[in-house]
Design an enzyme around this catalytic site. Structure first.
Site, short mmCIF file in Angstrom:
data_model
loop_
_atom_site.label_atom_id
_atom_site.label_comp_id
_atom_site.label_asym_id
_atom_site.label_seq_id
_atom_site.Cartn_x
_atom_site.Cartn_y
_atom_site.Cartn_z
N ARG A 62 28.85 -85.67 -6.60
CA ARG A 62 29.04 -86.57 -7.74
C ARG A 62 29.98 -87.40 -7.61
NH1 ARG A 62 27.97 -83.97 -12.90
NH2 ARG A 62 27.12 -81.92 -12.77
N GLU A 110 33.83 -78.72 -7.94
CA GLU A 110 33.79 -77.43 -7.10
C GLU A 110 35.27 -76.91 -6.78
OE1 GLU A 110 29.93 -79.54 -6.47
OE2 GLU A 110 31.87 -80.44 -6.70
N GLU A 120 32.30 -66.49 0.36
CA GLU A 120 32.73 -67.63 0.68
C GLU A 120 33.81 -68.17 -0.20
OE1 GLU A 120 29.90 -71.56 2.30
OE2 GLU A 120 30.53 -71.58 0.00
N HIS A 132 24.54 -86.14 -2.14
CA HIS A 132 24.34 -85.88 -3.58
C HIS A 132 25.33 -85.92 -4.29
CE1 HIS A 132 25.44 -82.23 -1.78
NE2 HIS A 132 25.61 -81.53 -3.04
N HIS A 190 17.57 -85.78 -3.18
CA HIS A 190 18.27 -84.89 -4.36
C HIS A 190 17.36 -84.89 -5.55
CE1 HIS A 190 20.92 -82.57 -6.81
NE2 HIS A 190 21.19 -81.66 -5.75
N ASP A 196 31.03 -72.38 -4.81
CA ASP A 196 31.87 -72.98 -5.98
C ASP A 196 31.12 -73.72 -7.06
OD1 ASP A 196 30.83 -75.10 -4.47
OD2 ASP A 196 32.30 -75.48 -3.10
#
Length: 400
Positions: A219, A145, A131, A217, A249, A109
């Site tokens: 957003r 995503e 996936e 990590h 990250h 994604d």
């Protein structure tokens, strides 16, 4: 409905498959497919990288034995998603036009996955989505995503769902049953392969304390929310009986939030991102996982590692339902309480550690190749027989 009909043109010779990847998770999850294709007489894999995780990518490809043919240079410091998306569609469109693959394979994604699918659609090349079917039901969580995977679902011709639940999501959205295949998740294939190779090394120091692996990590967690979680995890380290390892990250926003909160504490070890073999060994060596990652929710149950998911939603509820993971949210006190319960209650810990993995049996890549070969009209070779593919309906869990 899917963008492509069931019938495909016959392909002379080998099936030329372009695998588009740009992030660490995409490398991990497409590596088993690329390796299986390279070992098969039926396929010619062409790996194209976008460099979305540029500093991590090339070493990962080499370690996982995935040679890349072409690479883009589209990353700019602190660029907007709209800028990245435009550059990727343009660059990948040119690569697809020049190479003319028989199909394009994307995974998951990411922005790379979305733009790979979109560029292939514009060039009228069919798309396979590995996936497929993960959903939270909240369009902007995780961001971006959730939207990315829904849009890929409107484009793809093959939908390789990791679980029966993911397959059900796709059918509910109108994807034809004949284009949805439950395979298990390729991340399990790769985890078992890497651990079997024995090439990784744990990053935990040998202190004898309980080992907590932390990754943050996303957003939607960045900013003050992540700073607050960092402060809570620093308090967790003050228990005295744990050590926390954070592979940090590369995102400047993540580093700005976490480094001030976690640097300098004797029980918190902040390290640079680990190569995948070392990360797999570190995961195998830990006692408890705290994460906002998606992929780790799939890997940890294979190794019996209880996982606390530091998010408000998850597109992988199977791990929660199986009892291998818990969706904790991002409230600092809730995180501390949940971690404390697992560290202090052996019975509770044992229940989660022995819950099993609902995400597959390590043969997902086999199933992907078998279905593609069948649909392109090729004879399915030994080792890729229909016996390894679950029937289309009903679809039992690949882990069963």
């Amino acid at each position: 409905m899917s963008a492509y009909p069931v019938e495909l043109p016959e392909v002379p010779g080998t099936i030329r498959a372009m695998l588009v990847l740009g992030t660490r998770p995409e490398v991990i999850k497409l590596a088993p497919v690329a390796r299986a294709m390279a070992a098969s007489r039926l396929f010619e894999p062409v790996v194209v990288t976008t460099g979305q995780h540029r500093e991590m990518l090339h070493q990962m490809l080499e370690l996982l034995q995935v040679p890349a043919k072409a690479g883009l240079d589209v990353m700019r410091e602190r660029q907007q998603l709209s800028e990245l998306t435009a550059r990727l569609v343009e660059g990948l469109g040119e690569v697809i036009r020049n190479d003319r693959p028989d199909l394009v394979i994307v995974q998951g994604d990411t922005t790379t996955a979305l733009t790979g699918a979109l560029a292939a659609f514009y060039e009228r090349v069919p798309v396979a989505h590995v996936e497929a079917g993960l959903r939270t039901g909240v369009l902007d969580n995780p961001f971006p995503e959730e939207l990315n995977r829904r849009l890929i679902g409107r484009i793809a011709r093959w939908h390789f769902a990791p679980t029966p639940r993911a397959a059900t999501h796709l059918r509910a959205e109108g994807t034809p049953d004949t284009q949805v295949f439950t395979t298990g998740n390729t991340v399990v294939d790769n985890l078992l392969w890497v651990l079997g190779e024995g090439v990784g090394r744990s990053a935990f120091p040998g202190s004898g304390r309980r080992r907590v692996l932390l990754t943050l990590h996303r957003r939607e967690n960045q900013g003050e929310r992540m700073r607050a979680m960092g402060r809570a995890l620093r308090r967790l380290g003050q228990r005295g009986d744990v050590e926390i390892l954070l592979p940090l990250h590369k995102s400047p926003a993540v580093r700005d939030a976490l480094l001030p909160e976690l640097t300098g504490h004797h029980a918190v070890h902040v390290v640079e991102p680990l190569g995948y073999p070392d990360f797999a060994a570190t995961l195998a060596d830990c006692d408890l996982v705290l994460t906002d990652s998606g992929g780790i929710q799939e890997e940890a149950p294979s190794l019996g590692k209880p996982t606390l998911v530091l998010r408000t939603t998850t597109e992988r509820p199977e791990a929660v339902e199986a009892g291998a993971a818990r969706l904790i949210g991002t409230d600092p006190e809730a995180i501390l309480a949940a971690a404390g319960r697992l560290l202090d209650d052996p019975a509770e810990y044992h229940r989660m550690a022995t819950a099993g993995n609902p995400f597959g049996d390590g043969r997902a890549a086999e199933r992907v190749l078998a279905q593609l070969a069948e649909d392109f009209g090729e004879d399915v070779p030994t080792g890729l027989s229909s016996a390894v593919r679950p029937p289309r309906a009903p679809e039992p869990s690949p882990a069963a």
